[in-house]
Design a protein around this motif. Structure first.
Motif, PDB file in Angstrom:
ATOM      1  N   VAL A  95      16.719-156.088  38.750  1.00 29.83           N
ATOM      2  CA  VAL A  95      15.527-156.809  38.609  1.00 29.83           C
ATOM      3  C   VAL A  95      14.847-156.581  40.147  1.00 29.83           C
ATOM      4  O   VAL A  95      13.632-156.464  40.009  1.00 29.83           O
ATOM      5  N   SER A  96      15.579-157.002  41.062  1.00 23.28           N
ATOM      6  CA  SER A  96      14.975-157.257  42.232  1.00 23.28           C
ATOM      7  C   SER A  96      14.456-155.545  42.681  1.00 23.28           C
ATOM      8  O   SER A  96      13.271-155.393  43.310  1.00 23.28           O
ATOM      9  N   ILE A  97      15.169-154.513  42.344  1.00 24.25           N
ATOM     10  CA  ILE A  97      14.836-153.228  42.637  1.00 24.25           C
ATOM     11  C   ILE A  97      13.410-152.704  41.855  1.00 24.25           C
ATOM     12  O   ILE A  97      12.620-152.368  42.573  1.00 24.25           O
ATOM     13  N   VAL A  98      13.378-152.952  40.347  1.00 27.08           N
ATOM     14  CA  VAL A  98      12.278-152.576  39.789  1.00 27.08           C
ATOM     15  C   VAL A  98      10.953-153.593  40.209  1.00 27.08           C
ATOM     16  O   VAL A  98       9.919-153.104  40.149  1.00 27.08           O
ATOM     17  N   SER A  99      11.103-154.600  40.952  1.00 26.61           N
ATOM     18  CA  SER A  99      10.078-155.551  41.251  1.00 26.61           C
ATOM     19  C   SER A  99       9.395-154.900  42.641  1.00 26.61           C
ATOM     20  O   SER A  99       8.301-155.371  42.869  1.00 26.61           O
ATOM     21  N   ARG A 100      10.055-154.118  43.096  1.00 27.16           N
ATOM     22  CA  ARG A 100       9.406-153.245  44.329  1.00 27.16           C
ATOM     23  C   ARG A 100       8.178-152.456  44.110  1.00 27.16           C
ATOM     24  O   ARG A 100       7.574-151.987  44.907  1.00 27.16           O
ATOM     25  N   TYR A 101       8.232-151.937  42.848  1.00 25.86           N
ATOM     26  CA  TYR A 101       7.318-151.116  42.375  1.00 25.86           C
ATOM     27  C   TYR A 101       6.018-151.650  41.463  1.00 25.86           C
ATOM     28  O   TYR A 101       5.649-150.955  40.567  1.00 25.86           O
ATOM     29  N   MET A 102       5.760-152.991  41.768  1.00 26.33           N
ATOM     30  CA  MET A 102       4.853-153.596  40.963  1.00 26.33           C
ATOM     31  C   MET A 102       3.386-153.071  41.264  1.00 26.33           C
ATOM     32  O   MET A 102       2.278-153.200  40.133  1.00 26.33           O
ATOM     33  N   ASN A 103       3.111-152.453  42.454  1.00 19.33           N
ATOM     34  CA  ASN A 103       1.555-152.029  42.498  1.00 19.33           C
ATOM     35  C   ASN A 103       1.079-150.735  41.727  1.00 19.33           C
ATOM     36  O   ASN A 103       0.095-150.593  41.302  1.00 19.33           O
ATOM     37  N   ASN A 104       2.085-149.778  41.739  1.00 20.89           N
ATOM     38  CA  ASN A 104       1.885-148.386  41.203  1.00 20.89           C
ATOM     39  C   ASN A 104       3.044-148.056  40.220  1.00 20.89           C
ATOM     40  O   ASN A 104       3.864-147.066  40.725  1.00 20.89           O
ATOM     41  N   PRO A 105       3.391-148.641  39.382  1.00 21.79           N
ATOM     42  CA  PRO A 105       4.629-148.178  38.430  1.00 21.79           C
ATOM     43  C   PRO A 105       4.290-146.958  37.674  1.00 21.79           C
ATOM     44  O   PRO A 105       3.375-147.001  37.193  1.00 21.79           O
ATOM     45  N   SER A 106       5.357-146.331  37.854  1.00 20.44           N
ATOM     46  CA  SER A 106       5.244-145.132  36.842  1.00 20.44           C
ATOM     47  C   SER A 106       6.076-145.127  35.748  1.00 20.44           C
ATOM     48  O   SER A 106       6.704-146.065  35.490  1.00 20.44           O
ATOM     49  N   LYS A 107       6.220-144.176  34.772  1.00 18.50           N
ATOM     50  CA  LYS A 107       6.837-144.171  33.746  1.00 18.50           C
ATOM     51  C   LYS A 107       8.341-144.227  33.844  1.00 18.50           C
ATOM     52  O   LYS A 107       9.083-144.645  33.230  1.00 18.50           O
ATOM     53  N   VAL A 108       8.864-143.834  35.003  1.00 19.49           N
ATOM     54  CA  VAL A 108      10.220-143.707  35.466  1.00 19.49           C
ATOM     55  C   VAL A 108      10.699-145.086  35.713  1.00 19.49           C
ATOM     56  O   VAL A 108      11.562-145.652  35.319  1.00 19.49           O
ATOM     57  N   HIS A 109       9.657-145.920  36.630  1.00 17.43           N
ATOM     58  CA  HIS A 109       9.883-147.439  36.778  1.00 17.43           C
ATOM     59  C   HIS A 109       9.809-148.209  35.582  1.00 17.43           C
ATOM     60  O   HIS A 109      11.035-149.253  35.011  1.00 17.43           O
ATOM     61  N   SER A 110       8.952-147.942  34.635  1.00 18.53           N
ATOM     62  CA  SER A 110       8.822-148.693  33.230  1.00 18.53           C
ATOM     63  C   SER A 110      10.108-148.412  32.311  1.00 18.53           C
ATOM     64  O   SER A 110      10.664-149.456  31.907  1.00 18.53           O
ATOM     65  N   GLY A 111      10.573-147.148  32.492  1.00 21.95           N
ATOM     66  CA  GLY A 111      11.552-146.833  31.677  1.00 21.95           C
ATOM     67  C   GLY A 111      12.965-147.642  32.333  1.00 21.95           C
ATOM     68  O   GLY A 111      13.935-148.278  31.463  1.00 21.95           O
ATOM     69  N   VAL A 112      13.099-147.686  33.613  1.00 24.91           N
ATOM     70  CA  VAL A 112      14.383-148.524  34.137  1.00 24.91           C
ATOM     71  C   VAL A 112      14.191-150.018  33.672  1.00 24.91           C
ATOM     72  O   VAL A 112      15.123-150.724  33.351  1.00 24.91           O
ATOM     73  N   ALA A 113      12.871-150.610  34.076  1.00 29.02           N
ATOM     74  CA  ALA A 113      12.713-152.116  33.507  1.00 29.02           C
ATOM     75  C   ALA A 113      13.045-152.218  32.090  1.00 29.02           C
ATOM     76  O   ALA A 113      13.556-153.285  31.814  1.00 29.02           O
ATOM     77  N   LYS A 114      12.535-151.416  31.259  1.00 24.99           N
ATOM     78  CA  LYS A 114      12.931-151.531  29.711  1.00 24.99           C
ATOM     79  C   LYS A 114      14.601-151.144  29.510  1.00 24.99           C
ATOM     80  O   LYS A 114      14.955-152.026  28.565  1.00 24.99           O
ATOM     81  N   ARG A 115      14.941-150.510  30.658  1.00 24.20           N
ATOM     82  CA  ARG A 115      16.632-150.696  30.054  1.00 24.20           C
ATOM     83  C   ARG A 115      17.160-151.821  30.601  1.00 24.20           C
ATOM     84  O   ARG A 115      18.280-152.279  29.977  1.00 24.20           O
ATOM     85  N   ILE A 116      16.688-152.616  31.626  1.00 26.88           N
ATOM     86  CA  ILE A 116      17.321-153.903  31.827  1.00 26.88           C
ATOM     87  C   ILE A 116      16.792-154.762  30.825  1.00 26.88           C
ATOM     88  O   ILE A 116      17.641-155.552  30.453  1.00 26.88           O
ATOM     89  N   LEU A 117      15.764-154.606  29.997  1.00 23.26           N
ATOM     90  CA  LEU A 117      15.491-155.613  28.828  1.00 23.26           C
ATOM     91  C   LEU A 117      16.712-155.323  27.774  1.00 23.26           C
ATOM     92  O   LEU A 117      16.894-155.981  27.077  1.00 23.26           O
TER      93      LEU A 117
END
Length: 145
Positions: A95-117
């Motif tokens: 979660v701390s890693i994906v929180s670094r990309y809150m300004n300009n998230p890409s589909k890759v970042h979104s996919g990783v966040a959904k994996r955490i979910l």
């Protein structure tokens, strides 16, 4: 307190601020099962398959991951909700890693966040168990690889 204030007895507590509480004679168990179920519904992932790890091995994220950007407000909402959910040792780092990309998230970042979910879905029944004992000892366990 009953002498000073007017009180109503509502029985045993079942839910408190999204935390599910099971009270028995010798134990109390608390989990965020209800909060996580609501979270999965909000992000349309109720039927997703749970995963055993929050991130893929050697997952390398950067600002340049993926050209296609996603809606930043939805991404922020997802990551913020993951921060508020209980954290296992494994998911804190993810979660701390994906929180670094809150300004300009890409589909890759979104996919990783959904994996955490999806990982959080697997661990939704985890919680804290308080048992009453005559011989009180403080016991702790942590598994870090």
């Amino acid at each position: 307190m009953a002498k000073e204030y007017e009180m109503i007895v509502l029985g045993l507590m079942r839910y408190f601020l999204g935390i599910k509480v099971k009270q028995r004679k010798v134990e109390i168990f608390m989990s965020q099962e209800m909060y996580i179920d609501d979270l999965l519904k909000r992000f349309h992932m109720s039927t997703c398959k749970p995963l055993s790890t929050p991130m893929a091995v050697n997952e390398n994220l950067s600002k340049e991951n993926g050209v296609e950007l996603v809606d930043a407000s939805i991404y922020r909402s997802l990551v913020g909700s993951l921060i508020l959910s209980y954290q296992t040792t494994n998911s804190v780092l993810a979660v701390s890693i994906v929180s670094r990309y809150m300004n300009n998230p890409s589909k890759v970042h979104s996919g990783v966040a959904k994996r955490i979910l999806r990982y959080v879905k697997r661990t939704k029944n985890f919680g804290l168990k308080y048992e009453s004992e005559n011989d009180c000892k403080q016991v702790g366990f942590s598994y870090n690889d």
